[in-house]
Design a protein around this motif. Structure first.
Motif, PDB file in Angstrom:
ATOM      1  N   ASP A  59       0.868  -1.173   0.000  1.00  0.00           N
ATOM      2  CA  ASP A  59       0.000   0.000   0.000  1.00  0.00           C
ATOM      3  C   ASP A  59       0.908   1.226   0.000  1.00  0.00           C
ATOM      4  OD1 ASP A  59      -1.707   2.079   0.455  1.00  0.00           O
ATOM      5  OD2 ASP A  59      -2.704   1.180   2.178  1.00  0.00           O
ATOM      6  N   ASN A  60       1.151   1.817  -1.187  1.00  0.00           N
ATOM      7  CA  ASN A  60       2.102   2.920  -1.208  1.00  0.00           C
ATOM      8  C   ASN A  60       1.519   4.227  -0.712  1.00  0.00           C
ATOM      9  OD1 ASN A  60       0.515   3.676  -3.370  1.00  0.00           O
ATOM     10  ND2 ASN A  60       2.067   3.260  -4.933  1.00  0.00           N
TER      11      ASN A  60
ATOM     12  N   ASN B  88       0.058   4.216   2.474  1.00  0.00           N
ATOM     13  CA  ASN B  88       0.266   4.126   3.920  1.00  0.00           C
ATOM     14  C   ASN B  88       1.613   3.545   4.307  1.00  0.00           C
ATOM     15  OD1 ASN B  88      -2.375   5.086   4.606  1.00  0.00           O
ATOM     16  ND2 ASN B  88      -3.201   3.090   3.977  1.00  0.00           N
ATOM     17  N   GLY B  89       2.396   3.078   3.347  1.00  0.00           N
ATOM     18  CA  GLY B  89       3.691   2.497   3.664  1.00  0.00           C
ATOM     19  C   GLY B  89       3.607   1.123   4.275  1.00  0.00           C
ATOM     20  N   ASN B  90       2.547   0.368   3.964  1.00  0.00           N
ATOM     21  CA  ASN B  90       2.369  -0.964   4.511  1.00  0.00           C
ATOM     22  C   ASN B  90       2.497  -2.030   3.427  1.00  0.00           C
ATOM     23  OD1 ASN B  90       1.666   0.151   7.052  1.00  0.00           O
ATOM     24  ND2 ASN B  90      -0.469   0.329   6.421  1.00  0.00           N
TER      25      ASN B  90
ATOM     26  N   TYR C  90       0.815  -5.755   3.012  1.00  0.00           N
ATOM     27  CA  TYR C  90      -0.204  -6.629   3.591  1.00  0.00           C
ATOM     28  C   TYR C  90       0.005  -8.073   3.147  1.00  0.00           C
ATOM     29  CZ  TYR C  90      -2.640  -2.251   4.600  1.00  0.00           C
ATOM     30  OH  TYR C  90      -2.966  -0.990   5.048  1.00  0.00           O
TER      31      TYR C  90
ATOM     32  N   ILE D 230      -1.027  -7.157   8.465  1.00  0.00           N
ATOM     33  CA  ILE D 230       0.084  -6.312   8.048  1.00  0.00           C
ATOM     34  C   ILE D 230       1.383  -7.084   8.230  1.00  0.00           C
ATOM     35  CG2 ILE D 230       1.380  -4.193   8.490  1.00  0.00           C
ATOM     36  CD1 ILE D 230      -1.196  -2.856   9.316  1.00  0.00           C
TER      37      ILE D 230
ATOM     38  N   SER E   5       5.507  -2.585   8.093  1.00  0.00           N
ATOM     39  CA  SER E   5       5.021  -1.204   8.141  1.00  0.00           C
ATOM     40  C   SER E   5       6.129  -0.318   8.689  1.00  0.00           C
ATOM     41  CB  SER E   5       3.788  -1.098   9.030  1.00  0.00           C
ATOM     42  OG  SER E   5       3.320   0.229   9.083  1.00  0.00           O
ATOM     43  N   GLY E   6       6.210   0.913   8.165  1.00  0.00           N
ATOM     44  CA  GLY E   6       7.178   1.867   8.691  1.00  0.00           C
ATOM     45  C   GLY E   6       8.605   1.455   8.430  1.00  0.00           C
TER      46      GLY E   6
ATOM     47  N   ASP F 212      11.221   0.816  -2.273  1.00  0.00           N
ATOM     48  CA  ASP F 212      10.608   2.060  -1.795  1.00  0.00           C
ATOM     49  C   ASP F 212      10.843   3.122  -2.868  1.00  0.00           C
ATOM     50  OD1 ASP F 212       9.654   4.252  -0.492  1.00  0.00           O
ATOM     51  OD2 ASP F 212      11.037   4.163   1.190  1.00  0.00           O
TER      52      ASP F 212
END
Length: 205
Positions: free
Chosen positions: A1-2, A4-6, A8, A18, A21-22, A43
């Motif tokens: 999920d680009n 929210n930075g997650n 899944y 998840i 994340s982060g 990223d």
């Protein structure tokens, strides 16, 4: 999920959790698995590639990229990355040593290998912010380049090799199927109706 930075993970039954994340993962745009089950995530915004073990332990595999837009592993375990802003494709050994596999390509995007080790590269060529050419390039394992297909659609963002003898492609509204005796199947789901982000940024300045 680009957004929210997650990243899944989904079970076969569709249950979502998840996986990551982060930790610097601001804009995960493309992922790929190596043969041992490690997950690699590019990223796009940060120009980094992160590696995750099957149990979720994160490490930094590569840094200093500019808009990594596609990833694929060959049978030897080397990771190939399309670096859209510099028009290069980089090859990384499993230990992270980088070499330039191809350059001056015109915004390489999606990457995919077939069972014979040939690399297929989705190319978007832009000039003055307007798309002027889209094509799929083919590279043999020895690096010999040829044009596999020229496509009059807006953007080749992802490539996938499947198990029948056709190329499926579409622009989001009008999918087309073209027979192919040489590539088993390349699927092109196109998500953006624009040039790569570098062209959009240039127009905004």
């Amino acid at each position: 999920d680009n957004g929210n930075g997650n990243i899944y993970e989904y079970t076969p039954g569709g249950a979502q959790s998840i996986f990551a994340s982060g930790l610097g993962l601001g804009d995960p745009d493309v992922i790929a698995f190596n043969s041992t089950g490690d997950l690699f995530a590019a990223d796009f915004a940060g120009g980094n590639i992160f590696e995750y073990t099957p149990d979720g332990v994160q490490s930094t595999f590569a840094t200093g990229l500019h808009d990594p837009f596609g990833m694929a592993f060959n049978s030897a375990g080397d990771l190939f990355v399309s670096n859209a802003s510099s028009d290069d494709i980089y090859e990384y050994t499993p230990g992270g040593v980088r070499t330039t596999f191809a350059s001056l390509l015109g915004a390489p995007a999606g990457l995919a290998f077939d069972s014979s080790g040939n690399l297929f590269v989705g190319i978007v060529c832009c000039q003055s912010g307007a798309v002027i050419s889209n094509q799929i390039l083919k590279f043999t394992p020895g690096g010999v380049q040829s044009t596999f297909a020229a496509i009059l659609i807006v953007m080749i963002q992802r490539l996938y090799v499947k198990n029948d003898a056709q190329i499926r492609m579409g622009d989001g509204r009008n999918p087309r199927t073209v027979p192919s005796p040489t590539l088993r199947d390349v699927l092109l789901p196109l998500q953006w109706a624009c040039c790569p982000p570098r062209a959009a940024a240039a127009r905004a300045v």
